[in-house]
Design a protein around this motif. Structure first.
Motif, short mmCIF file in Angstrom:
data_model
loop_
_atom_site.label_atom_id
_atom_site.label_comp_id
_atom_site.label_asym_id
_atom_site.label_seq_id
_atom_site.Cartn_x
_atom_site.Cartn_y
_atom_site.Cartn_z
N UNK A 21 97.93 27.23 29.33
CA UNK A 21 97.40 28.59 29.15
C UNK A 21 98.56 29.59 29.12
N UNK A 22 99.53 29.36 30.00
CA UNK A 22 100.72 30.24 30.02
C UNK A 22 101.48 30.19 28.70
N UNK A 54 99.16 28.07 40.58
CA UNK A 54 100.46 28.69 40.88
C UNK A 54 101.27 27.84 41.85
N UNK A 55 102.54 28.16 41.98
CA UNK A 55 103.36 27.53 43.00
C UNK A 55 102.81 27.91 44.37
N UNK A 73 102.04 31.75 46.17
CA UNK A 73 101.94 32.92 45.26
C UNK A 73 100.66 32.84 44.42
N UNK A 74 100.29 33.98 43.86
CA UNK A 74 99.17 34.03 42.92
C UNK A 74 97.84 33.67 43.54
N UNK A 75 96.91 33.26 42.69
CA UNK A 75 95.55 33.00 43.15
C UNK A 75 95.01 31.75 42.45
N UNK A 76 95.03 30.64 43.19
CA UNK A 76 94.56 29.37 42.62
C UNK A 76 93.07 29.43 42.30
N UNK A 79 91.31 31.95 41.21
CA UNK A 79 91.12 32.61 39.92
C UNK A 79 91.49 31.63 38.79
N UNK A 80 92.53 30.84 39.04
CA UNK A 80 92.94 29.85 38.06
C UNK A 80 91.82 28.88 37.73
N UNK A 140 95.81 38.56 33.38
CA UNK A 140 95.06 37.44 34.00
C UNK A 140 96.03 36.34 34.46
N UNK A 141 97.05 36.10 33.65
CA UNK A 141 98.03 35.08 33.98
C UNK A 141 98.77 35.44 35.28
N UNK A 142 99.10 36.72 35.43
CA UNK A 142 99.79 37.16 36.65
C UNK A 142 98.89 37.02 37.87
N UNK A 143 97.60 37.22 37.63
CA UNK A 143 96.62 37.10 38.71
C UNK A 143 96.63 35.68 39.26
N UNK A 144 96.81 34.73 38.39
CA UNK A 144 96.81 33.32 38.81
C UNK A 144 98.17 32.91 39.38
N UNK A 145 99.24 33.25 38.66
CA UNK A 145 100.56 32.74 39.04
C UNK A 145 101.39 33.71 39.87
N UNK A 146 100.89 34.93 40.07
CA UNK A 146 101.69 35.91 40.79
C UNK A 146 102.58 36.68 39.83
N UNK A 150 95.77 39.00 45.88
CA UNK A 150 96.47 37.72 45.71
C UNK A 150 97.70 37.62 46.61
#
Lengths: 263, 357
Positions: A60-61, A86-87, A90-93, A95-96, B56-62, B94
């Motif tokens: 997706x990235x 995410x690692x 960080x971030x929000x799994x 939401x992923x 949205x990508x930043x929301x997931x990966x920071x 997040x």
């Protein structure tokens, strides 16, 4: 098509059971899709000889959102997807998971002719995202993996609370045994307490461990082992299960009382 | 009680407070649309507002790397002395480690973080959190922080007890017809009556609300009557920018030959200066009270009275409080940014048009 989601305490063996169930269902001629929802991306690792497949979120990235490019074929023809995430820290799994589920949806599964979709979901229901596979349009019913140990059943009950709040059906409990005293009886009593049942139990077996070291399921490493019949039996019970219903969570004191009463 | 009426936002309040602190650049760590309207207005007031445009990508990966990049870009582009990094709903939910990102950007000597998001309650919480961060960064002392915190908590109480948060739902209204209100005021002056005008304004909105006492005073010079002028325009209270507002307005009043009879406090003291104004009037004779700015912060008095507010949702609570007429200066925020002099108000203009002043 039947969609199920496997939940349970972290480290209880959800991914082992999910991958072994998948390959055994596939050996019965079914089209199976395993969707790994753990950010660690280790649900499908035993279908690919220990190799990690590209995750939905990594692709997706890179701008890849075509579902056909997110699905990989593993051992015995089982299709697999790893949501990724995410690692750590960080971030929000959560939401992923929601974003990945939006990309991979029921219409796509039907178009591709899957008979069974298995979501392998990490840990307890920690936030709305992790509850995603349990929402309407995804899993028809949930299966919880637990041992007879207190903390495992405590975590299972926490998941049951989530299912109760979300009005989601529980298909039953799958036991992944740790070899404690009266373990089957303990799980059965708990299952009865929450208005569910134990649909099958996998005994502690070194062959699962040995297979996983090589990145394989038991069916691949030990194709003639009776353990495979156990997975097939659980698989067919899941496919035929018509008794799934919204469970009623119990209280901690009751869990302690059940476990304490059958030493 | 669950209040259904949408109310001002803590993130936006944090941005406005950074402006009060004369911060050069505010970096909003969130989606590009967050704080959009306020950002544009604040730019007119001299503070740069930029966004990390979280996706949205930043929301997931920071998005810590993105924040670091934006901070460095801001430093290159604007050479600021002070940067405030403001949280948003997404970045805070997040768990973005903003303090570490500031350190990693190499700008920790000029950038500080305000941990705020939209779900933290009243807008005043955003202002308080900003002041707290400014205190910890050494921009204000504990005494000033405590004074402003007290005012902000009192402001929250005002809205809860007498403003838009008083009822479960408050529908917006534009209030009374401006011509009717202006004619009423002018007729009072023609009948040689005495009008007490209380300017109880919030910060920069004083530039606009001060136009109403100005117009009434000029009409009084033409038609007669008299005016008691009360204003929260102390030049000794608050941050330097806040004091500057008061000085500018007083200069404008003086150049129009208008003197203030009583200074009721500073322009950031509106939650308490209204009460002081009413106390000052206790033993004074007057026929009509005109309260402008934040009239909901004034105690109710049993007198013929007019309120001029900046919020359409403040109209009904003020009518309920007993004001004969309530009107709204709808553009009070958008017209005052960047000004150094009194700006035209709608009611002031109508008074001037009718009076020919």
């Amino acid at each position: 098509m039947k969609q199920i989601a496997i939940y349970g305490k972290g480290g209880i063996g959800k991914s082992s059971i999910s991958s072994n169930l998948s390959v055994n269902l596939a050996s019965n001629g079914l089209e199976v899709l395993l969707v790994g929802c753990d950010p660690k991306s280790d649900s499908a690792i035993n279908l690919f000889g220990g190799r990690r497949i590209d995750t939905v979120l990594d692709l997706y990235k890179k701008g890849v959102t075509d579902p056909d490019k997110l699905v990989f074929e593993g051992f015995n023809g089982v299709k697999a997807v790893e949501v990724g995430g995410p690692a750590a820290g960080v971030g929000c799994a959560g939401r992923g998971i929601l974003v990945a589920l939006k990309t991979l949806n029921k219409d796509y599964y039907l178009e591709k002719g899957f008979d069974v979709v298995i979501y392998d979901v990490p840990g307890d229901v920690v936030c709305g995202g992790f509850a995603g596979p349990a929402r309407e349009g995804y899993a028809d019913e949930i299966y919880i993996v637990t041992s007879g140990e207190y903390l495992s059943i405590y975590a299972a009950n926490n998941i049951v609370k989530g299912l109760f709040n979300l009005n989601v059906k529980l298909g039953g409990i799958i036991g992944n045994m740790r070899g404690i005293t009266n373990e089957v009886e303990k799980i059965e009593l708990y299952a009865k307490e929450i208005d569910s049942s134990l649909i099958g139990a996998i005994e502690r077996n070194h062959k699962i461990h040995e297979s996983e070291i090589e990145g394989k399921t038991v069916l691949e490493k030990y194709p003639n082992d009776p353990l495979n019949l156990k997975f097939k039996d659980i698989g067919s019970k899941i496919l035929q299960n018509k008794k799934a219903k919204v469970p009623t969570p119990t209280v901690d004191e009751k869990i302690r009382s059940i476990l304490g009463g059958v030493y | 009680m669950n209040i259904l009426t949408p109310r001002p936002n803590p993130i936006v309040a944090a941005l406005y407070t950074l402006r009060d602190l004369d911060v050069d650049v505010a970096v909003l760590h969130g989606p590009s649309g967050c704080g959009f309207r306020a950002a544009r207005l604040l730019e007119e007031d001299g503070m740069k507002v930029v966004t990390t445009s979280m996706s949205e990508e930043d929301l997931i990966f920071g998005a810590s790397d993105k924040l670091i990049e934006v901070l460095k870009e801001v430093d290159d582009l604007f050479s600021p002395n002070l940067i405030g990094v403001v949280g948003s709903c997404v970045s805070m939910i997040i768990g973005e480690n903003v303090k570490k990102a500031i350190i990693d950007s190499g700008l920790s000597d000029k950038a500080f973080f305000i941990e705020i998001h939209g779900c933290m309650g009243a807008n005043t919480r955003g202002a308080i959190e900003t002041l707290k961060a400014a205190r910890d960064f050494g921009l204000i002392d504990e005494r000033e922080f405590k004074r402003q915190e007290k005012m902000l908590l009192l402001a929250t109480e005002v809205e809860l007890n007498r403003g838009m948060a008083k009822l479960k739902y408050t529908r917006p209204s534009r209030g009374a017809d401006l011509k009717t209100v202006a004619e009423y005021i002018i007729n009072q002056l023609k009948e040689n009556k005495k009008i007490a005008v209380i300017l109880n304004a919030k910060k920069e909105t004083a530039y606009l609300f001060a136009d109403i006492p100005l117009a009434i005073n000029l009409a009084s010079k033409k038609y007669g009557g008299s005016v008691i002028n009360i204003a929260n325009l102390s030049t000794d209270i608050g941050l330097s920018r806040i004091r500057r507002y008061a000085k500018d307005i007083i200069n404008d009043f003086e150049s129009n030959g208008i003197s203030i009879d009583y200074i009721s406090g500073g322009v950031d003291e509106y939650p308490i200066s209204g009460k002081k104004a009413i106390e000052y009037l206790e033993n004074k004779e007057f026929d009509l009270l005109v309260a402008v700015g934040i009239p909901q912060a004034l105690p109710t008095i049993k007198k013929d009275s007019i309120a001029v507010t900046n919020g359409p949702r403040e109209v009904h609570p003020l009518e309920d409080a007993g004001y004969k007429y309530v009107t709204v200066e709808i553009a009070s925020h958008s017209t005052v940014m960047g000004t150094r002099e009194i700006v035209l108000s709608e009611l002031g203009e109508v008074i001037r048009n009718i009076a020919g002043t």
